[in-house]
Design a protein around this motif. Sequence first.
Motif, PDB file in Angstrom:
ATOM      1  N   ALA A  51       0.875  -1.179   0.000  1.00  0.00           N
ATOM      2  CA  ALA A  51       0.000   0.000   0.000  1.00  0.00           C
ATOM      3  C   ALA A  51       0.906   1.221   0.000  1.00  0.00           C
ATOM      4  O   ALA A  51       2.132   1.100   0.041  1.00  0.00           O
ATOM      5  N   GLU A  52       0.311   2.413  -0.050  1.00  0.00           N
ATOM      6  CA  GLU A  52       1.098   3.657  -0.057  1.00  0.00           C
ATOM      7  C   GLU A  52       1.995   3.783   1.167  1.00  0.00           C
ATOM      8  O   GLU A  52       3.061   4.384   1.088  1.00  0.00           O
ATOM      9  N   ASP A  53       1.556   3.214   2.282  1.00  0.00           N
ATOM     10  CA  ASP A  53       2.281   3.370   3.539  1.00  0.00           C
ATOM     11  C   ASP A  53       2.743   2.034   4.121  1.00  0.00           C
ATOM     12  O   ASP A  53       2.989   1.910   5.304  1.00  0.00           O
ATOM     13  N   ARG A  54       2.875   1.014   3.262  1.00  0.00           N
ATOM     14  CA  ARG A  54       3.282  -0.311   3.733  1.00  0.00           C
ATOM     15  C   ARG A  54       4.172  -0.983   2.690  1.00  0.00           C
ATOM     16  O   ARG A  54       3.784  -1.134   1.539  1.00  0.00           O
ATOM     17  N   LEU A  55       5.366  -1.360   3.128  1.00  0.00           N
ATOM     18  CA  LEU A  55       6.354  -1.992   2.256  1.00  0.00           C
ATOM     19  C   LEU A  55       6.725  -3.355   2.822  1.00  0.00           C
ATOM     20  O   LEU A  55       6.982  -3.488   4.017  1.00  0.00           O
ATOM     21  N   GLU A  56       6.738  -4.360   1.949  1.00  0.00           N
ATOM     22  CA  GLU A  56       7.216  -5.675   2.360  1.00  0.00           C
ATOM     23  C   GLU A  56       8.648  -5.844   1.866  1.00  0.00           C
ATOM     24  O   GLU A  56       8.934  -5.606   0.689  1.00  0.00           O
ATOM     25  N   LEU A  57       9.529  -6.231   2.772  1.00  0.00           N
ATOM     26  CA  LEU A  57      10.928  -6.468   2.444  1.00  0.00           C
ATOM     27  C   LEU A  57      11.226  -7.931   2.758  1.00  0.00           C
ATOM     28  O   LEU A  57      10.987  -8.399   3.866  1.00  0.00           O
ATOM     29  N   GLN A  58      11.719  -8.643   1.748  1.00  0.00           N
ATOM     30  CA  GLN A  58      12.076 -10.047   1.929  1.00  0.00           C
ATOM     31  C   GLN A  58      13.589 -10.196   1.830  1.00  0.00           C
ATOM     32  O   GLN A  58      14.222  -9.603   0.952  1.00  0.00           O
ATOM     33  N   HIS A  59      14.146 -11.000   2.722  1.00  0.00           N
ATOM     34  CA  HIS A  59      15.574 -11.292   2.708  1.00  0.00           C
ATOM     35  C   HIS A  59      15.782 -12.754   3.045  1.00  0.00           C
ATOM     36  O   HIS A  59      14.920 -13.393   3.655  1.00  0.00           O
ATOM     37  N   HIS A  60      16.912 -13.291   2.627  1.00  0.00           N
ATOM     38  CA  HIS A  60      17.241 -14.685   2.922  1.00  0.00           C
ATOM     39  C   HIS A  60      17.400 -14.840   4.431  1.00  0.00           C
ATOM     40  O   HIS A  60      17.876 -13.934   5.118  1.00  0.00           O
ATOM     41  N   ASN A  61      17.005 -16.017   4.939  1.00  0.00           N
ATOM     42  CA  ASN A  61      17.060 -16.183   6.396  1.00  0.00           C
ATOM     43  C   ASN A  61      18.481 -16.309   6.936  1.00  0.00           C
ATOM     44  O   ASN A  61      18.687 -16.253   8.142  1.00  0.00           O
ATOM     45  N   PHE A  62      19.502 -16.427   6.068  1.00  0.00           N
ATOM     46  CA  PHE A  62      20.877 -16.509   6.546  1.00  0.00           C
ATOM     47  C   PHE A  62      21.614 -15.171   6.523  1.00  0.00           C
ATOM     48  O   PHE A  62      22.794 -15.116   6.878  1.00  0.00           O
ATOM     49  N   VAL A  63      20.975 -14.082   6.088  1.00  0.00           N
ATOM     50  CA  VAL A  63      21.676 -12.795   6.099  1.00  0.00           C
ATOM     51  C   VAL A  63      21.998 -12.401   7.533  1.00  0.00           C
ATOM     52  O   VAL A  63      21.332 -12.832   8.475  1.00  0.00           O
ATOM     53  N   ARG A  64      23.010 -11.582   7.675  1.00  0.00           N
ATOM     54  CA  ARG A  64      23.322 -11.014   8.988  1.00  0.00           C
ATOM     55  C   ARG A  64      22.734  -9.616   9.000  1.00  0.00           C
ATOM     56  O   ARG A  64      23.164  -8.731   8.259  1.00  0.00           O
ATOM     57  N   LEU A  65      21.732  -9.422   9.851  1.00  0.00           N
ATOM     58  CA  LEU A  65      21.070  -8.121   9.938  1.00  0.00           C
ATOM     59  C   LEU A  65      21.944  -7.133  10.696  1.00  0.00           C
ATOM     60  O   LEU A  65      22.437  -7.419  11.775  1.00  0.00           O
TER      61      LEU A  65
END
Length: 145
Positions: A113-127
């Motif tokens: 939506a205009e005010d909602r973003l989904e971000l997907q990343h691999h589960n092995f990344v180091r945040l």
Amino acid sequence: MATWKKIALWFFGTLIVAFAGCVALLIHLFADMCATTVVDQVASPNGKLKAVLFQIDCGATTDFNSHVAIVPGNVDTSQKDSLPESFFAADGNHGRAPAGNGGGPEIRLHWQAEDRLELQHHNFVRLIRSETQSEGVTIDYQTFR
């Protein structure tokens, strides 16, 4: 003051000034050794905002970092100075997460939506950083394998 004292004082003073000059020159030459590359830009549904995926490479001894920032839709992101601090940053965790375009870990962006973003990343990344709000937008995180 004795002549030898004047010579020693002049010598050490010149040495200090020369050393400070060398340090200043090295700082100037190597101040910006990291390369910032915009990999993807995804506009919000109405185009007022865009999510920008960019990567930072600081040389062979460091892992590529993937960053995401939200900017106004009309901002030219070709200059790295135009990018604000990212709300998301991650690295490939020493090769455990697959690399995406540009060398950093793969990141997938989708506006819900205009005010909602989904971000997907691999589960092995180091945040490194993963905030849930940025520029009035709520960020939802998902992992993938």
